[in-house]
Write a protein that holds these residues in place. Structure first.
Motif, mmCIF file in Angstrom:
data_model
loop_
_atom_site.group_PDB
_atom_site.id
_atom_site.type_symbol
_atom_site.label_atom_id
_atom_site.label_comp_id
_atom_site.label_asym_id
_atom_site.label_seq_id
_atom_site.Cartn_x
_atom_site.Cartn_y
_atom_site.Cartn_z
ATOM 1 N N GLN A 173 0.859 -1.202 -0.075
ATOM 2 C CA GLN A 173 0.041 -0.223 -0.006
ATOM 3 C C GLN A 173 0.930 1.409 0.030
ATOM 4 N N GLY A 174 0.119 2.256 -0.604
ATOM 5 C CA GLY A 174 0.910 3.922 -0.401
ATOM 6 C C GLY A 174 1.948 3.911 -1.431
ATOM 7 N N PHE A 175 2.960 4.856 -1.081
ATOM 8 C CA PHE A 175 3.883 5.288 -2.116
ATOM 9 C C PHE A 175 5.072 4.106 -1.923
ATOM 10 N N LEU A 176 5.290 3.578 -0.617
ATOM 11 C CA LEU A 176 6.468 2.792 -0.453
ATOM 12 C C LEU A 176 6.106 1.413 -1.160
ATOM 13 N N GLY A 177 4.798 1.124 -1.085
ATOM 14 C CA GLY A 177 4.402 -0.292 -1.972
ATOM 15 C C GLY A 177 4.614 0.084 -3.739
ATOM 16 N N TYR A 178 4.444 1.217 -3.959
ATOM 17 C CA TYR A 178 4.602 1.732 -5.461
ATOM 18 C C TYR A 178 6.045 1.633 -5.906
ATOM 19 N N ALA A 179 6.743 2.299 -4.968
ATOM 20 C CA ALA A 179 8.203 2.338 -5.229
ATOM 21 C C ALA A 179 8.907 1.050 -5.122
ATOM 22 N N PHE A 180 8.306 0.149 -4.394
ATOM 23 C CA PHE A 180 8.990 -1.173 -4.239
ATOM 24 C C PHE A 180 8.775 -2.183 -5.410
ATOM 25 N N ALA A 181 7.469 -1.899 -6.038
ATOM 26 C CA ALA A 181 6.819 -2.581 -7.081
ATOM 27 C C ALA A 181 7.562 -2.038 -8.408
ATOM 28 N N LEU A 182 7.996 -0.923 -8.510
ATOM 29 C CA LEU A 182 8.583 -0.151 -9.449
ATOM 30 C C LEU A 182 10.145 -0.708 -9.681
ATOM 31 N N LEU A 183 10.584 -0.975 -8.405
ATOM 32 C CA LEU A 183 11.885 -1.363 -8.337
ATOM 33 C C LEU A 183 12.267 -2.786 -8.831
ATOM 34 N N VAL A 184 11.331 -3.400 -8.246
ATOM 35 C CA VAL A 184 11.313 -4.921 -8.717
ATOM 36 C C VAL A 184 11.033 -4.856 -10.421
ATOM 37 N N VAL A 185 10.223 -4.413 -10.825
ATOM 38 C CA VAL A 185 10.030 -4.318 -12.502
ATOM 39 C C VAL A 185 11.325 -3.762 -13.187
ATOM 40 N N LEU A 186 11.993 -2.707 -12.902
ATOM 41 C CA LEU A 186 13.070 -2.234 -13.073
ATOM 42 C C LEU A 186 14.290 -3.250 -13.136
ATOM 43 N N ALA A 187 14.417 -4.117 -11.966
ATOM 44 C CA ALA A 187 15.459 -4.969 -12.062
ATOM 45 C C ALA A 187 15.327 -6.210 -12.652
#
Length: 180
Positions: A6-20
């Protein structure tokens, strides 16, 4: 676990996983950055055109070594037509098209994509009509002869088209019987 979904931290984590994942994919995928232009051997079409055409077929004596012949088409419906295309040194397109199609002006207009001559040019003692189609970035040199038409056309500049036109020489008709 709830804070990772949830929230910004969840979004940032999902984006990091996709970019990796994308980075890993790009790292392991083979990549070839060298240019590859398919090269064709047009010698068979050249001989067949010279054999079957009722007119004097022309072909380049020798093209510059950094030019790549990339297409050759010989058709024999409504006349004998041979189209020979090149990727030039500047990686533009240049083509020689010749045909005994009637009327000759229609073939020239179709190959040049215009019927309007913008001038003339002397190449090797021969006068060529210049035609330009700016919206297609196409330049053409046209010779209408009594029995056939020759068009040198493409996106190449006038210098490269003129060099191709200057390299054209008549091809001897091959003998009807194989030598042996």
């Amino acid at each position: 676990m709830r804070r990772f979904t949830q929230g910004f931290l969840g979004y940032a984590f999902a984006l990091l996983v996709v970019l990796a994942g994308v980075g890993l994919f790009l790292l392991v995928t083979p990549q070839d950055r060298t240019e590859h232009i398919p090269r064709v051997d047009y010698s068979i079409d050249q001989v067949n055109a010279a054999r079957s055409a009722p007119y004097e077929v022309v072909a380049p004596r020798q093209v510059p070594p950094d030019w790549v012949p990339n297409s050759s088409t010989l058709t024999q419906d409504g006349g004998v037509t041979w189209r020979l295309g090149f990727a030039t040194a500047k990686r533009e397109h240049a083509m020689v098209a010749q045909s005994d199609e009637r009327p000759p002006g229609a073939f020239a207009n179709r190959m040049a994509n215009t019927e309007t001559a913008s001038g003339s040019l002397q190449i090797g003692g021969v006068t060529w009509q210049e035609r330009v189609r700016p919206d297609k970035n196409q330049r053409s040199l046209v010779r209408v002869l009594p029995d056939h038409t020759v068009v040198v056309t493409g996106t190449a500049g006038w210098d490269e088209l003129s060099a191709l036109a200057a390299s054209l020489s008549p091809q001897a008709k091959p003998s009807a019987t194989p030598s042996g």
